[in-house]
Each structure stands twice: as structure tokens, then as C-alpha cells.
Scaffold this active site. Structure first.
Site, mmCIF file in Angstrom:
data_model
loop_
_atom_site.group_PDB
_atom_site.id
_atom_site.type_symbol
_atom_site.label_atom_id
_atom_site.label_comp_id
_atom_site.label_asym_id
_atom_site.label_seq_id
_atom_site.Cartn_x
_atom_site.Cartn_y
_atom_site.Cartn_z
ATOM 1 N N CYS A 187 -3.215 -2.441 6.204
ATOM 2 C CA CYS A 187 -3.393 -1.088 6.736
ATOM 3 C C CYS A 187 -4.797 -0.912 7.315
ATOM 4 O O CYS A 187 -5.028 -0.009 8.126
ATOM 5 C CB CYS A 187 -3.152 -0.046 5.645
ATOM 6 S SG CYS A 187 -4.225 -0.180 4.216
ATOM 7 N N GLN A 199 -5.027 -0.486 -4.818
ATOM 8 C CA GLN A 199 -5.658 -1.590 -5.533
ATOM 9 C C GLN A 199 -6.454 -1.112 -6.740
ATOM 10 O O GLN A 199 -6.466 -1.761 -7.796
ATOM 11 C CB GLN A 199 -6.558 -2.368 -4.567
ATOM 12 C CG GLN A 199 -7.188 -3.611 -5.185
ATOM 13 C CD GLN A 199 -8.014 -4.399 -4.182
ATOM 14 O OE1 GLN A 199 -7.695 -4.409 -2.999
ATOM 15 N NE2 GLN A 199 -9.069 -5.042 -4.635
ATOM 16 N N CYS A 257 0.842 -1.189 0.000
ATOM 17 C CA CYS A 257 0.000 0.000 0.000
ATOM 18 C C CYS A 257 0.881 1.244 0.000
ATOM 19 O O CYS A 257 1.797 1.370 0.824
ATOM 20 C CB CYS A 257 -0.906 -0.022 1.229
ATOM 21 S SG CYS A 257 -1.654 1.560 1.640
ATOM 22 N N GLU A 258 0.639 2.160 -0.927
ATOM 23 C CA GLU A 258 1.502 3.340 -1.003
ATOM 24 C C GLU A 258 1.230 4.346 0.106
ATOM 25 O O GLU A 258 2.029 5.264 0.320
ATOM 26 C CB GLU A 258 1.351 4.023 -2.360
ATOM 27 C CG GLU A 258 0.025 4.686 -2.611
ATOM 28 C CD GLU A 258 -0.021 5.380 -3.971
ATOM 29 O OE1 GLU A 258 -0.716 6.399 -4.068
ATOM 30 O OE2 GLU A 258 0.626 4.909 -4.925
ATOM 31 N N HIS A 259 0.116 4.196 0.817
ATOM 32 C CA HIS A 259 -0.210 5.148 1.878
ATOM 33 C C HIS A 259 0.512 4.830 3.190
ATOM 34 O O HIS A 259 0.880 5.741 3.936
ATOM 35 C CB HIS A 259 -1.725 5.173 2.124
ATOM 36 C CG HIS A 259 -2.503 5.566 0.912
ATOM 37 N ND1 HIS A 259 -3.707 4.987 0.554
ATOM 38 C CD2 HIS A 259 -2.242 6.480 -0.055
ATOM 39 C CE1 HIS A 259 -4.152 5.523 -0.557
ATOM 40 N NE2 HIS A 259 -3.284 6.427 -0.956
ATOM 41 N N HIS A 260 0.709 3.530 3.474
ATOM 42 C CA HIS A 260 1.340 3.141 4.732
ATOM 43 C C HIS A 260 2.534 2.203 4.536
ATOM 44 O O HIS A 260 3.194 1.829 5.495
ATOM 45 C CB HIS A 260 0.318 2.453 5.652
ATOM 46 C CG HIS A 260 -0.868 3.305 5.964
ATOM 47 N ND1 HIS A 260 -2.060 3.205 5.278
ATOM 48 C CD2 HIS A 260 -1.039 4.294 6.865
ATOM 49 C CE1 HIS A 260 -2.921 4.085 5.761
ATOM 50 N NE2 HIS A 260 -2.334 4.762 6.716
ATOM 51 N N HIS A 278 -6.185 -5.861 3.128
ATOM 52 C CA HIS A 278 -5.209 -4.792 3.326
ATOM 53 C C HIS A 278 -4.811 -4.721 4.801
ATOM 54 O O HIS A 278 -5.653 -4.480 5.668
ATOM 55 C CB HIS A 278 -5.809 -3.449 2.899
ATOM 56 C CG HIS A 278 -6.030 -3.336 1.422
ATOM 57 N ND1 HIS A 278 -5.318 -2.475 0.615
ATOM 58 C CD2 HIS A 278 -6.894 -3.986 0.594
ATOM 59 C CE1 HIS A 278 -5.721 -2.589 -0.633
ATOM 60 N NE2 HIS A 278 -6.683 -3.490 -0.672
#
Length: 231
Positions: free
Chosen positions: A193, A163, A122-125, A191
Site C-alpha cells: 500500500c 503491523q 493491510c486492513e486499510h487497503h 507494505h
């Protein structure tokens, strides 16, 4: 404006625009430093991994750990190499992935590869999400080696991703390579996250889809695909 022209204009506005995902050198949606990473020398690669390892050591210190204790001495180097592996999709050439495995074939029925295991970050976390993906296309006299569908999915998964975007990237890349009658991609992932932090809901899953060509325009074709992946 005639009724026919109005209908054509409406159809054009309803048809999603598919951007060309493959550049001349085979890079597909390259990130800012993707080409530099792809073309670097072994010495530059070692420098990159050393810089990553130094950043990991800083992280260990910031969370209150002792990076000099026995169990963590080699962790920065290990994680640097692992992260380079997890993100190797940035430097992959899609032409090399396909490796000329596209063949002329008089086949115009659905080709489906389903339940392919997928893993990404995941690019956010920067924590993992993982699950399964199903990919289908209807040939227009051109077919691709079945393993290449999984390899293309792997190429886009081995990056920092969301995703929703990854689902569309896989579908549009296949449209570009094969020029088929249509492509359908459905992905279901868990996920971390969402499962291990934040709302903390283990067992939840996220489903995304991308339907292009006849899979979008023909309800019957789309339903056939959805029924097959439910089996």
C-alpha cells in the site's frame, strides 16, 4: 506517602498492561463474525464463498472489466477461495495451534527464532504486506515447540492486520501461554500500500517491536536480543 510507595506507584504506571489475549474457547482477539465462520457447515461455507465471488464480479465490472471474458470467468471463484485462505487466522484456535507442545524444562536462557517469513493483508487497503519476524522469550521453566512460534505468528498474520497490532498480539499471546520471564518480537515488512500506490516508495520497509517482561525492564537483555537478530 513514603518514598518506597511512590517508587512502587511509578513502576506500576510505567509497566504496560497486557490484556489476556486468549479466550476460553481458544479464540484470540476474535472479530465480530469469527465464531460464526469457524462453526459454519460446509453448505454455509459454500454460500459464503459464493457471496464473495459475487462481490468480486461486481468489482470487476466497476473497474471497467468484462467478467465474462475468458481470462476472468473463474477469477471471482478463485479470488473468493484465495481470500478465505489469506484470512484463515480468524477461525484458528490457538490451543490447537500450540497442540499441547508446552513442556517443563529447566532452561532460563533466551530462546530465539529469527527471520521467519510472514505475509498478511493491510486492513486499510486489503493489499499485501510481507517480511520477516523474529520472536524470543526467556522461559520460566516452560518451553514451547519451536515451530509453534512460527505457527502463532502465522495465525495472527492470516487476518486483515496492521503491523503494529500484529506485533503486539504475537507477543502478548506468548506471554499468556507460557508465562515466561519476557517476550520480544521484532517485525520488518514491506507494505504494497506504500510501495505500489499513494506515496509509491518501493524498497521502503517498516520495523515494529514489542518488548514485554525482562526484555522491557532490562536494557542488557534487550540489547542481547537486538544484537542476535542483527547477525
Amino acid at each position: 506517602m513514603s518514598q518506597q510507595q511512590q517508587q512502587q506507584q511509578q513502576q506500576a504506571s510505567e509497566t504496560p498492561r497486557v490484556s489476556t489475549p486468549v479466550e476460553n474457547d481458544g479464540m484470540s482477539w476474535p472479530s465480530l463474525g469469527a465464531r460464526e465462520r469457524r462453526d459454519e457447515t460446509p453448505e454455509k461455507r459454500a454460500e459464503r464463498e459464493a457471496k464473495l465471488a459475487g462481490a468480486v464480479k461486481t468489482i470487476l465490472e466497476c473497474i471497467g472489466e468484462d467478467p465474462e471474458r475468458e481470462g476472468l470467468l473463474k477469477t471471482p471463484d478463485r479470488y473468493a477461495k484465495a481470500l478465505m485462505f489469506f484470512t484463515q487466522g480468524y477461525e484458528r484456535n490457538i490451543h490447537e495451534v500450540v497442540n499441547e507442545a508446552v513442556f517443563e524444562e529447566d532452561h532460563d536462557e533466551m530462546v530465539l527464532v529469527k527471520d521467519v517469513d510472514i505475509f498478511s493483508l493491510c486492513e486499510h487497503h486489503m493489499v499485501p504486506f510481507m517480511g520477516k519476524i523474529s520472536i524470543a522469550y526467556i522461559p520460566n521453566r516452560r518451553v514451547v515447540g519451536l515451530s509453534k512460534l512460527a505457527r502463532i505468528a502465522e495465525m495472527f498474520a492470516r487476518r486483515l492486520q496492521v503491523q503494529e497490532r500484529m506485533t503486539k498480539q504475537i507477543a502478548t499471546a506468548l506471554m499468556d501461554i507460557l508465562q515466561p520471564q519476557g517476550v520480544a518480537v521484532v517485525m520488518e515488512c514491506s507494505h504494497l500500500c506504500m510501495c505500489s500506490r499513494g506515496v509509491q516508495k518501493p524498497g521502503s520497509s517498516t520495523i515494529t517491536s514489542c518488548m514485554l517482561g525482562v526484555f522491557r525492564s532490562s536494557p542488557r537483555t534487550r540489547e542481547e536480543f537486538l544484537n542476535l537478530i542483527r547477525r
